[in-house]
Structure formats: C-alpha cells, structure tokens
Design a protein around this motif. Structure first.
Motif, PDB file in Angstrom:
ATOM      1  N   ILE A  96       0.836  -1.206   0.000  1.00 61.29           N
ATOM      2  CA  ILE A  96       0.000   0.000   0.000  1.00 61.29           C
ATOM      3  C   ILE A  96       0.870   1.256   0.000  1.00 61.29           C
ATOM      4  O   ILE A  96       0.603   2.205  -0.750  1.00 61.29           O
ATOM      5  N   ARG A  97       1.912   1.274   0.793  1.00 59.78           N
ATOM      6  CA  ARG A  97       2.816   2.434   0.864  1.00 59.78           C
ATOM      7  C   ARG A  97       3.462   2.698  -0.500  1.00 59.78           C
ATOM      8  O   ARG A  97       3.499   3.836  -0.977  1.00 59.78           O
ATOM      9  N   ALA A  99       2.414   1.745  -3.474  1.00 60.49           N
ATOM     10  CA  ALA A  99       1.392   2.161  -4.444  1.00 60.49           C
ATOM     11  C   ALA A  99       1.034   3.634  -4.265  1.00 60.49           C
ATOM     12  O   ALA A  99       0.905   4.379  -5.240  1.00 60.49           O
ATOM     13  N   LYS A 100       0.895   4.046  -3.023  1.00 70.76           N
ATOM     14  CA  LYS A 100       0.531   5.443  -2.740  1.00 70.76           C
ATOM     15  C   LYS A 100       1.676   6.380  -3.124  1.00 70.76           C
ATOM     16  O   LYS A 100       1.470   7.388  -3.805  1.00 70.76           O
ATOM     17  N   LYS A 101       2.882   6.028  -2.702  1.00 74.53           N
ATOM     18  CA  LYS A 101       4.057   6.857  -2.984  1.00 74.53           C
ATOM     19  C   LYS A 101       4.304   6.973  -4.491  1.00 74.53           C
ATOM     20  O   LYS A 101       4.670   8.029  -4.986  1.00 74.53           O
ATOM     21  N   ASP A 103       2.067   6.763  -6.818  1.00 78.50           N
ATOM     22  CA  ASP A 103       0.874   7.253  -7.507  1.00 78.50           C
ATOM     23  C   ASP A 103       0.339   6.224  -8.510  1.00 78.50           C
ATOM     24  O   ASP A 103       0.010   6.550  -9.648  1.00 78.50           O
ATOM     25  N   ASN A 105      -2.172   3.564 -10.324  1.00 75.69           N
ATOM     26  CA  ASN A 105      -3.588   3.587 -10.675  1.00 75.69           C
ATOM     27  C   ASN A 105      -4.307   2.338 -10.197  1.00 75.69           C
ATOM     28  O   ASN A 105      -5.528   2.350 -10.019  1.00 75.69           O
ATOM     29  N   SER A 133      -6.416  -0.376   1.241  1.00 75.25           N
ATOM     30  CA  SER A 133      -5.947   0.470   0.147  1.00 75.25           C
ATOM     31  C   SER A 133      -7.003   1.469  -0.295  1.00 75.25           C
ATOM     32  O   SER A 133      -8.187   1.145  -0.382  1.00 75.25           O
ATOM     33  N   LYS A 134      -6.558   2.680  -0.598  1.00 76.18           N
ATOM     34  CA  LYS A 134      -7.428   3.702  -1.190  1.00 76.18           C
ATOM     35  C   LYS A 134      -7.336   3.644  -2.717  1.00 76.18           C
ATOM     36  O   LYS A 134      -8.072   4.307  -3.419  1.00 76.18           O
ATOM     37  N   ILE A 135      -6.386   2.839  -3.207  1.00 79.76           N
ATOM     38  CA  ILE A 135      -6.172   2.650  -4.639  1.00 79.76           C
ATOM     39  C   ILE A 135      -6.917   1.380  -5.046  1.00 79.76           C
ATOM     40  O   ILE A 135      -6.905   0.392  -4.301  1.00 79.76           O
TER      41      ILE A 135
END
Length: 145
Positions: A96-97, A99-101, A103, A105, A133-135
């Motif tokens: 998750i970290r 993916a967020k870092k 950016d 999709n 996850s927010k993604i």
C-alpha cells in the motif's frame, strides 16, 4: 487510466499469475508495470541477531530478486515497460505504501499466495491490501485445477 500498475508478487505460482494479468492490463492500456516483492523481515524480528538471522534475510532477498526477475521476463516478452523492487517490511503495509508513494492507478495481487501455517497465522496479504488500500485493487483468483 491504467498507466501505472503495481503487481505485488510473492514468488508463488499465484503471484506469478497475478503478475501476468498486470502485464496484460498494462499492454492493453499502454501502461507500465511496477512489481514489488516484500521480504517479510518482521517475521524474523524476534530471533536473535546472528548469522542465522542474516542468512534468513539474505534468502528472503534472493527469493525476492528471483520473483521480480520472473515478472520482468513476462513484461519484456509482451513489450511492456517494467520497474521492479524488493523491499523489506510487512507485506500489506509496504504494498500500500509503495502504491501510494508511486501514484499507482491499480494494485494487482493474487487472491491466494503462500499457503500453510504462515497464512493462517498472519492472515491474507491480499485481504489486508483490499481492506486498507485507497487505490483500486484487482485480486486474481487461483487457477482452476
């Protein structure tokens, strides 16, 4: 829309199947695949810091490199841009970290990864990623036998 797709792999056949789906999605969308393998060094944190621990860590990192190399080979055969990385930590948190870092999709992960007592005790990495996850997360089911 799917320019940056994160394929989380654990080196299992199910993780490899998920990586193949990520590569196909990237090919269709003109995107790039980022592969991540998380060496779960937290499982060994309680062990004494000696050569055995060092050997286990080295083995996990080697396994991670091999898993990333497999995904890279799949991406290259399909003509898809690729970047891979082996990191250390808690698998779901690090996926998750990353993916967020980065950016990303989408995150693509096998619904079933490593099995056995470890999975029973630790819970499913895929489930934790989906839940936290927010993604968007695509879970790839086990292939039917």
């Amino acid at each position: 829309m799917f320019e940056k797709i994160l394929a989380a792999t654990d080196g299992s056949e199910h993780g490899l199947r998920a990586a193949k789906v990520a590569v196909e999605l990237a090919k269709l969308s003109g995107g790039r695949v980022y592969a991540i393998y998380v060496a779960d060094t937290q499982r060994t944190a309680h062990l004494p810091d000696d050569m055995l621990l060092f050997s286990i860590k080295e083995l996990l990192l080697k396994e991670g490199k091999e898993a990333i190399d497999q995904v890279q080979e799949i991406a290259e055969k399909k003509g898809v841009d690729f970047k891979g990385e082996v990191v250390e930590g808690n698998p779901s948190d690090e996926i998750i970290r990353y993916a967020k870092k980065g950016d990303m999709n989408m995150i693509v992960v096998g619904a079933v990864g490593r099995t056995g007592l470890d999975k029973f005790l630790l819970g499913s990495v895929a489930e934790k990623v989906v839940r936290n996850s927010k993604i968007p997360v695509l879970t790839v089911p086990r292939e039917e036998s």
